[in-house]
Structure formats: structure tokens, C-alpha cells
Design a protein around this motif. Structure first.
Motif, PDB file in Angstrom:
ATOM      1  N   ALA A  84      -1.689  -0.616  40.067  1.00 34.27           N
ATOM      2  CA  ALA A  84      -2.370  -1.027  38.831  1.00 34.27           C
ATOM      3  C   ALA A  84      -2.161   0.037  37.757  1.00 34.27           C
ATOM      4  N   PRO A  85      -1.276  -0.195  36.788  1.00 36.70           N
ATOM      5  CA  PRO A  85      -1.052   0.792  35.727  1.00 36.70           C
ATOM      6  C   PRO A  85      -2.348   1.131  35.002  1.00 36.70           C
ATOM      7  N   LYS A  86      -2.506   2.414  34.663  1.00 38.80           N
ATOM      8  CA  LYS A  86      -3.755   2.848  34.034  1.00 38.80           C
ATOM      9  C   LYS A  86      -4.030   2.124  32.721  1.00 38.80           C
ATOM     10  N   ALA A  87      -2.997   1.854  31.948  1.00 37.08           N
ATOM     11  CA  ALA A  87      -3.197   1.173  30.669  1.00 37.08           C
ATOM     12  C   ALA A  87      -3.766  -0.226  30.885  1.00 37.08           C
ATOM     13  N   ASP A  88      -3.245  -0.944  31.888  1.00 36.38           N
ATOM     14  CA  ASP A  88      -3.766  -2.274  32.198  1.00 36.38           C
ATOM     15  C   ASP A  88      -5.189  -2.189  32.739  1.00 36.38           C
ATOM     16  N   SER A  89      -5.441  -1.204  33.612  1.00 34.36           N
ATOM     17  CA  SER A  89      -6.780  -1.048  34.185  1.00 34.36           C
ATOM     18  C   SER A  89      -7.813  -0.822  33.091  1.00 34.36           C
TER      19      SER A  89
ATOM     20  N   GLY B 233     -25.055 -17.065  34.882  1.00 40.07           N
ATOM     21  CA  GLY B 233     -24.559 -16.077  35.819  1.00 40.07           C
ATOM     22  C   GLY B 233     -23.053 -16.203  35.973  1.00 40.07           C
ATOM     23  N   LEU B 234     -22.445 -15.173  36.597  1.00 37.48           N
ATOM     24  CA  LEU B 234     -21.000 -15.172  36.799  1.00 37.48           C
ATOM     25  C   LEU B 234     -20.687 -14.735  38.228  1.00 37.48           C
ATOM     26  N   LYS B 235     -19.868 -15.530  38.898  1.00 34.13           N
ATOM     27  CA  LYS B 235     -19.438 -15.227  40.262  1.00 34.13           C
ATOM     28  C   LYS B 235     -18.075 -14.549  40.198  1.00 34.13           C
ATOM     29  N   VAL B 236     -18.017 -13.285  40.626  1.00 33.78           N
ATOM     30  CA  VAL B 236     -16.762 -12.532  40.611  1.00 33.78           C
ATOM     31  C   VAL B 236     -16.154 -12.591  42.009  1.00 33.78           C
ATOM     32  N   PRO B 237     -14.988 -13.194  42.163  1.00 32.96           N
ATOM     33  CA  PRO B 237     -14.409 -13.393  43.491  1.00 32.96           C
ATOM     34  C   PRO B 237     -14.265 -12.110  44.293  1.00 32.96           C
ATOM     35  N   LYS B 238     -14.701 -12.158  45.546  1.00 40.62           N
ATOM     36  CA  LYS B 238     -14.563 -11.052  46.505  1.00 40.62           C
ATOM     37  C   LYS B 238     -15.259  -9.778  46.038  1.00 40.62           C
ATOM     38  N   PHE B 239     -16.241  -9.929  45.135  1.00 38.87           N
ATOM     39  CA  PHE B 239     -16.995  -8.768  44.652  1.00 38.87           C
ATOM     40  C   PHE B 239     -18.494  -9.042  44.659  1.00 38.87           C
ATOM     41  N   GLY B 240     -18.938 -10.000  43.856  1.00 40.86           N
ATOM     42  CA  GLY B 240     -20.368 -10.290  43.825  1.00 40.86           C
ATOM     43  C   GLY B 240     -20.750 -11.146  42.641  1.00 40.86           C
ATOM     44  N   ASN B 241     -22.052 -11.363  42.493  1.00 48.55           N
ATOM     45  CA  ASN B 241     -22.588 -12.229  41.451  1.00 48.55           C
ATOM     46  C   ASN B 241     -23.494 -11.456  40.505  1.00 48.55           C
ATOM     47  N   PHE B 242     -23.295 -11.672  39.214  1.00 49.73           N
ATOM     48  CA  PHE B 242     -24.195 -11.182  38.177  1.00 49.73           C
ATOM     49  C   PHE B 242     -24.955 -12.394  37.649  1.00 49.73           C
TER      50      PHE B 242
ATOM     51  N   VAL C 283      -3.667  -9.612  28.041  1.00 43.87           N
ATOM     52  CA  VAL C 283      -2.588  -9.570  29.036  1.00 43.87           C
ATOM     53  C   VAL C 283      -2.397 -10.983  29.583  1.00 43.87           C
ATOM     54  N   ASP C 284      -1.382 -11.171  30.431  1.00 37.69           N
ATOM     55  CA  ASP C 284      -1.199 -12.488  31.029  1.00 37.69           C
ATOM     56  C   ASP C 284      -2.159 -12.658  32.205  1.00 37.69           C
ATOM     57  N   LYS C 285      -2.333 -13.904  32.613  1.00 34.15           N
ATOM     58  CA  LYS C 285      -3.318 -14.229  33.654  1.00 34.15           C
ATOM     59  C   LYS C 285      -3.018 -13.529  34.972  1.00 34.15           C
ATOM     60  N   ASP C 286      -1.750 -13.496  35.379  1.00 34.65           N
ATOM     61  CA  ASP C 286      -1.401 -12.857  36.652  1.00 34.65           C
ATOM     62  C   ASP C 286      -1.732 -11.367  36.633  1.00 34.65           C
ATOM     63  N   THR C 287      -1.448 -10.709  35.525  1.00 36.23           N
ATOM     64  CA  THR C 287      -1.752  -9.277  35.409  1.00 36.23           C
ATOM     65  C   THR C 287      -3.252  -9.044  35.500  1.00 36.23           C
TER      66      THR C 287
ATOM     67  N   SER D 135      -8.402  -7.383  40.854  1.00 35.38           N
ATOM     68  CA  SER D 135      -8.519  -7.428  42.314  1.00 35.38           C
ATOM     69  C   SER D 135      -8.253  -6.059  42.927  1.00 35.38           C
ATOM     70  N   LEU D 136      -7.245  -5.345  42.395  1.00 36.88           N
ATOM     71  CA  LEU D 136      -6.956  -3.998  42.894  1.00 36.88           C
ATOM     72  C   LEU D 136      -8.084  -3.030  42.551  1.00 36.88           C
TER      73      LEU D 136
END
Length: 207
Positions: free
Chosen positions: A16-21, A41-50, A108-112, A118-119
Motif C-alpha cells: 500500500a503506497p503511503k500516498a494512497d494510504s 450506520g456504516l458496515k465496514v467489511p472485515k473490520f466493524g460497524n459504526f 482514486v479508482d475503486k480497486d485502489t 483492506s491492507l
């Protein structure tokens, strides 16, 4: 104390490049903030819910009592984080995460956006699993604090420990700065655990 700079450094080692992060982390905080300010609320995949905590039927006025975060079971299991039983009665339902919206906010693009966030989430989990004391800011939303025994707590910035939230912040949620309900709660098991969180953060600051 594990912070945002360390997070970006470690995530860069796994792709994960620092600029993108930097861009995506800021957009992530803004995205959560936007959803909470809509009273959702928002469900963040593989992390949690706010999400928001609603007033109960015993309260004289309907509205939002506070805010909460809890880890997804998959995140808790993968990194050995104690999980809490979640009662949904007073919680506002969570929206599914929109990767395209995050990408747009970050420029940025969706894949990035998807790969980078995720990283970052995986890197946070690895830091916690490794026994790191963690203090991470989530933009305008608040701060995640992890101290002893991998116990994760989240303090929302809409009402800080020693200061009242601004009237402009509170107006989004129908709260009043001079009322106890203006405090931002973070423990699903007992909303009165706010003082415990303040003590934990004081310990983090002293470390």
C-alpha cells in the motif's frame, strides 16, 4: 504507541503506497462521518460497524443518544480481539459499504481504494495481535484506542472527554451541549462505561 505514521509505514511493506494510504484513510474518516451525520450506520467489511444509538422509549424525546463501534466477528477472530455481544434494539441499522464512494472521496479508482483500505485494516489487526498499544485517529469521527489485553475502544469526537461537542456538531443529531446525552458513548455493554474510556485514554497519553 502505534499511530497513523507507523500504520502507513507497515502497510507500505505489504503493497500500500503511503500516498494512497494517506488519501484513502482521510476519505475513510470523512465517509464514516458523513453517514453518522445522517443518523445512519456504516458496515465496514472485515473490520466493524459504526452506528448511532437511539433514545429508548423511556426517553422523553426521540433522537440519537450517542455513537458506537464494534468489531466484526471475523476481525476479532483473526487478530485475537475480545468480542462483545451486540444488542440491536437501540442501534440504527448499518448501510453496506460503498467502495465507489470511498474511491470518489479519495480521488482514486475503486480497486485502489478497496485494496488499500483492506491492507490498512489488516495491518491494524496485526499490530493489535502483536500486542501493540494503538492510538489511531479516524479523521473527524474520533480515535481508536487499544491498550492492555487487546481491548479495543473507540472514542467519538462529537463530544470529547473534557469538552462539550460544538453546537454545530450536536445539531446534526438533535443533541444539546448542556445535556448528559451529548456525551459520545462507546461501550455497547453499558453506555455508562464512558469514564472507563477516559481513564484508558489518559493512560495512553501518559505512556
Amino acid at each position: 504507541m502505534y499511530n497513523k505514521k507507523m500504520l502507513f509505514d507497515d502497510a507500505a511493506k505489504i503493497g500500500a503506497p503511503k500516498a494512497d494510504s494517506d488519501k484513502i484513510w482521510k476519505a475513510f474518516g470523512d465517509y464514516i462521518d458523513e453517514v453518522l451525520r445522517m443518523g445512519k450506520g456504516l458496515k465496514v467489511p472485515k473490520f466493524g460497524n459504526f452506528t448511532c444509538v437511539k433514545n429508548s422509549t423511556r426517553d422523553t424525546v426521540p433522537g440519537i443518544k450517542g455513537f458506537t463501534f464494534w468489531c466484526a466477528p471475523s476481525f476479532s477472530r483473526a487478530f485475537g480481539i475480545p468480542s462483545k455481544k451486540v444488542g440491536a434494539a437501540l442501534l440504527v441499522p448499518c448501510l453496506e459499504f460503498n467502495w465507489a464512494k470511498l474511491a470518489y472521496k479519495a480521488g482514486v479508482d475503486k480497486d485502489t481504494a478497496q485494496v488499500t483500505l483492506s491492507l490498512l485494516i489488516r495491518t491494524i489487526g496485526q499490530a493489535i495481535a502483536g500486542g501493540q498499544a494503538v492510538r489511531l485517529g479516524f479523521g473527524p469521527v474520533g480515535t481508536m484506542v487499544v491498550l492492555q489485553q487487546r481491548e479495543l475502544q473507540f472514542r467519538f469526537a462529537y463530544a470529547t472527554g473534557d469538552e462539550k461537542a460544538t453546537l454545530s456538531d450536536l445539531s446534526f443529531f438533535g443533541l444539546q451541549a448542556d445535556k448528559p446525552d451529548a456525551r459520545a458513548y462507546s461501550d455497547l455493554g453499558a453506555f455508562n462505561a464512558y469514564d472507563d474510556l477516559r481513564a484508558a485514554e489518559a493512560e495512553a497519553e501518559a505512556a
